[in-house]
Design a protein around this motif. Sequence first.
Motif, mmCIF file in Angstrom:
data_model
loop_
_atom_site.group_PDB
_atom_site.id
_atom_site.type_symbol
_atom_site.label_atom_id
_atom_site.label_comp_id
_atom_site.label_asym_id
_atom_site.label_seq_id
_atom_site.Cartn_x
_atom_site.Cartn_y
_atom_site.Cartn_z
ATOM 1 N N PRO A 233 0.724 -0.993 -0.004
ATOM 2 C CA PRO A 233 -0.098 0.201 -0.100
ATOM 3 C C PRO A 233 0.790 1.313 0.069
ATOM 4 C CG PRO A 233 -0.158 -0.946 2.257
ATOM 5 C CD PRO A 233 0.720 -2.002 1.276
ATOM 6 N N VAL A 234 2.234 1.148 0.208
ATOM 7 C CA VAL A 234 2.849 2.337 0.412
ATOM 8 C C VAL A 234 3.447 2.885 -0.878
ATOM 9 C CG1 VAL A 234 4.041 1.780 2.547
ATOM 10 C CG2 VAL A 234 5.197 1.011 0.613
ATOM 11 N N ARG A 235 2.963 1.820 -1.933
ATOM 12 C CA ARG A 235 3.212 2.432 -3.372
ATOM 13 C C ARG A 235 2.060 3.344 -4.085
ATOM 14 N NH1 ARG A 235 8.133 0.779 -5.861
ATOM 15 N NH2 ARG A 235 6.935 0.166 -8.000
ATOM 16 N N LEU A 236 1.077 3.404 -3.273
ATOM 17 C CA LEU A 236 -0.157 4.248 -3.850
ATOM 18 C C LEU A 236 0.073 5.688 -3.422
ATOM 19 C CD1 LEU A 236 -3.059 2.043 -2.641
ATOM 20 C CD2 LEU A 236 -2.387 1.947 -4.922
ATOM 21 N N HIS A 237 -0.422 6.533 -4.531
ATOM 22 C CA HIS A 237 -0.127 7.847 -4.275
ATOM 23 C C HIS A 237 -1.666 8.500 -4.150
ATOM 24 C CE1 HIS A 237 4.050 7.954 -4.808
ATOM 25 N NE2 HIS A 237 3.992 7.066 -6.182
ATOM 26 N N ASN A 238 -1.790 9.660 -3.267
ATOM 27 C CA ASN A 238 -3.019 10.386 -3.207
ATOM 28 C C ASN A 238 -2.923 11.520 -4.532
ATOM 29 O OD1 ASN A 238 -4.308 9.403 -0.860
ATOM 30 N ND2 ASN A 238 -2.852 10.590 0.574
ATOM 31 N N ARG A 239 -3.967 11.274 -5.182
ATOM 32 C CA ARG A 239 -4.061 12.350 -6.394
ATOM 33 C C ARG A 239 -5.438 12.794 -6.500
ATOM 34 N NH1 ARG A 239 -1.035 11.403 -10.904
ATOM 35 N NH2 ARG A 239 0.337 9.577 -10.832
ATOM 36 N N CYS A 240 -5.123 14.115 -6.809
ATOM 37 C CA CYS A 240 -6.358 15.183 -7.129
ATOM 38 C C CYS A 240 -7.456 14.583 -7.728
ATOM 39 C CB CYS A 240 -5.828 16.523 -7.695
ATOM 40 S SG CYS A 240 -6.973 17.653 -8.055
ATOM 41 N N LYS A 241 -8.664 14.741 -7.222
ATOM 42 C CA LYS A 241 -9.781 14.174 -7.699
ATOM 43 C C LYS A 241 -10.311 14.823 -8.929
ATOM 44 C CE LYS A 241 -10.622 11.269 -4.366
ATOM 45 N NZ LYS A 241 -9.415 11.235 -3.590
ATOM 46 N N ILE A 242 -9.920 16.018 -9.373
ATOM 47 C CA ILE A 242 -10.233 16.758 -10.495
ATOM 48 C C ILE A 242 -9.125 16.670 -11.825
ATOM 49 C CG2 ILE A 242 -10.429 18.926 -11.422
ATOM 50 C CD1 ILE A 242 -11.801 19.885 -8.835
ATOM 51 N N THR A 243 -7.830 17.059 -11.252
ATOM 52 C CA THR A 243 -6.495 16.951 -12.308
ATOM 53 C C THR A 243 -5.757 15.528 -12.410
ATOM 54 O OG1 THR A 243 -5.362 18.130 -10.773
ATOM 55 C CG2 THR A 243 -6.597 19.323 -12.038
ATOM 56 N N GLY A 244 -5.791 14.998 -10.992
ATOM 57 C CA GLY A 244 -5.097 13.659 -11.106
ATOM 58 C C GLY A 244 -3.728 14.080 -10.783
ATOM 59 N N ARG A 245 -3.340 15.344 -10.319
ATOM 60 C CA ARG A 245 -1.896 15.526 -9.621
ATOM 61 C C ARG A 245 -1.528 14.922 -8.532
ATOM 62 N NH1 ARG A 245 0.744 20.083 -6.935
ATOM 63 N NH2 ARG A 245 2.330 20.966 -8.465
ATOM 64 N N PRO A 246 -0.376 14.475 -8.461
ATOM 65 C CA PRO A 246 -0.140 13.634 -7.291
ATOM 66 C C PRO A 246 0.762 14.565 -6.058
ATOM 67 C CG PRO A 246 1.601 13.353 -8.997
ATOM 68 C CD PRO A 246 0.555 14.202 -9.738
ATOM 69 N N LYS A 247 0.963 15.711 -6.416
ATOM 70 C CA LYS A 247 1.832 16.430 -5.634
ATOM 71 C C LYS A 247 0.830 17.698 -4.839
ATOM 72 C CE LYS A 247 6.255 15.802 -7.996
ATOM 73 N NZ LYS A 247 7.334 16.548 -8.651
ATOM 74 N N GLY A 248 1.027 17.944 -3.670
ATOM 75 C CA GLY A 248 0.376 19.072 -3.293
ATOM 76 C C GLY A 248 -1.066 18.683 -2.769
ATOM 77 N N TYR A 249 -1.274 17.507 -2.377
ATOM 78 C CA TYR A 249 -2.359 16.946 -2.107
ATOM 79 C C TYR A 249 -2.921 17.240 -0.752
ATOM 80 C CZ TYR A 249 -6.138 13.222 -1.573
ATOM 81 O OH TYR A 249 -7.237 12.653 -1.612
ATOM 82 N N VAL A 250 -4.164 17.881 -0.583
ATOM 83 C CA VAL A 250 -4.983 18.312 0.300
ATOM 84 C C VAL A 250 -5.949 17.275 0.764
ATOM 85 C CG1 VAL A 250 -6.268 20.159 1.763
ATOM 86 C CG2 VAL A 250 -4.624 20.754 -0.248
ATOM 87 N N ARG A 251 -5.717 16.408 1.826
ATOM 88 C CA ARG A 251 -6.430 15.367 2.401
ATOM 89 C C ARG A 251 -7.960 15.659 2.630
ATOM 90 N NH1 ARG A 251 -2.877 11.230 5.907
ATOM 91 N NH2 ARG A 251 -1.059 10.825 4.302
ATOM 92 N N GLN A 252 -8.109 16.729 3.233
ATOM 93 C CA GLN A 252 -9.385 17.340 3.961
ATOM 94 C C GLN A 252 -10.406 17.453 2.649
ATOM 95 O OE1 GLN A 252 -9.271 20.751 6.239
ATOM 96 N NE2 GLN A 252 -11.576 20.606 6.717
ATOM 97 N N PHE A 253 -9.861 17.848 1.328
ATOM 98 C CA PHE A 253 -10.698 18.109 0.184
ATOM 99 C C PHE A 253 -10.451 17.076 -0.665
ATOM 100 C CE2 PHE A 253 -10.035 22.189 2.566
ATOM 101 C CZ PHE A 253 -11.437 22.715 2.727
ATOM 102 N N GLY A 254 -9.546 16.459 -0.884
ATOM 103 C CA GLY A 254 -9.183 15.293 -1.788
ATOM 104 C C GLY A 254 -8.898 15.898 -3.230
ATOM 105 N N ILE A 255 -8.285 17.375 -3.223
ATOM 106 C CA ILE A 255 -7.918 17.986 -4.188
ATOM 107 C C ILE A 255 -6.512 18.653 -4.204
ATOM 108 C CG2 ILE A 255 -10.161 18.571 -5.045
ATOM 109 C CD1 ILE A 255 -9.763 21.269 -3.926
ATOM 110 N N SER A 256 -5.883 19.098 -5.110
ATOM 111 C CA SER A 256 -4.499 19.386 -4.870
ATOM 112 C C SER A 256 -4.570 21.118 -4.465
ATOM 113 C CB SER A 256 -3.794 19.535 -6.534
ATOM 114 O OG SER A 256 -4.444 20.231 -7.251
#
Length: 277
Positions: A233-256
Motif C-alpha cells: 500500500p505504500v506504493r499508492l499515491h493520493n491524487r487530485c480528484k479533478i486533475t490527477g495531480r500527485p503533488k500538493g494533495y490536500v486530504r481534507q478536500f481530496g484535491i491539489s
Amino acid sequence: MSNTASLKKEYQDRIVPALTKEFGYKSVMQVPVLKKIVINQGLGMATADKKIIDIAISELSTITGQKAVATVSKKDISNFKLRKKMPIGVMVTLRREQMYEFLERLVRVALPRIRDFKGIESKLDGRGNYTLGIQEQIIFPEINIDNITKILGMNITFVTSAKTDEEGYALLREFGLPFKNGKKTKVVMAKESMKAREVKRAKLVAKYAAKRAQLKAEGNYEALQALPKNASPVRLHNRCKITGRPKGYVRQFGISRIQLREMASNGLIPGVKKASW
C-alpha cells in the motif's frame, strides 16, 4: 402586475425544472429562491449638505416604487465630522411583487442603457448572494435628467436562499442578469496512463491485502518480499480528484493545493475564502 405574474410563472414553469435538472435536486423545496433585493446608497457628502438625503430618498422611492428610508451612523468619527445617528445614506428593501417588478425593469430596461455595457461581473459573496454596483442613477427611465443635481451611485444586493455560489449564480442567470462570460482557467490534467496505472495499483493492493496480513502475522518476511512490489500500500499515491495531480494533495478536500486555491478564490468551496492581511 402582469409583469410580476409572468416572472413568477416563468420561475415556476421554466427556472425550477432547469435548476432541478442542473443540480439534481430531489425536492422542489431545495431549489433556491430570490428572497429580497436591497438597494443602498452611501452618501458621505450628506454631512455637509443635508438636502442630499431628501433628494436621494425621493429618487430612490421613484425608482423602486417603495418609500426609501435614511440610514444613520452608529458612532462619532471626528475626522469625517460625523456625529452619532447622523443620516449618511439611503436604503430600501424590496420583497414579493415589488421585488419582481424592479428586477424586470432592471434587467430589460436599465442595464442596457449603461454606456458601453458588456455585462456584469459574476463574483458572488460565497453564500449565493450577489451585489451589483451602479455608478449612475440616470440609467433608470423614472429619473428625469433635467432635474438631476448630482450623479449618485448605488449598490443592489440580491439575497437568495442558495447555499453555494454556483446555485446562486445559476438562479440569477436564469432570471436574466447579463453576466459576463467568465474566463475559463486552463486545468492541467494528468495523463490518462498515469491515472490507469494508479487504478491498477489499487486493485493489486486490494488483491494481496489478506495474504500480506497473513504473512506478516506469521513473520514470513521472505515470502512477503516475493510478492509484487505494487502489492504494497505504500506504493499508492493520493491524487487530485479533478486533475490527477500527485503533488500538493490536500486530504481534507481530496484535491491539489492549486485546485483548492482556484476554487476557494471563485467561492466554489463553502466556508473557505482567501486570507488577507
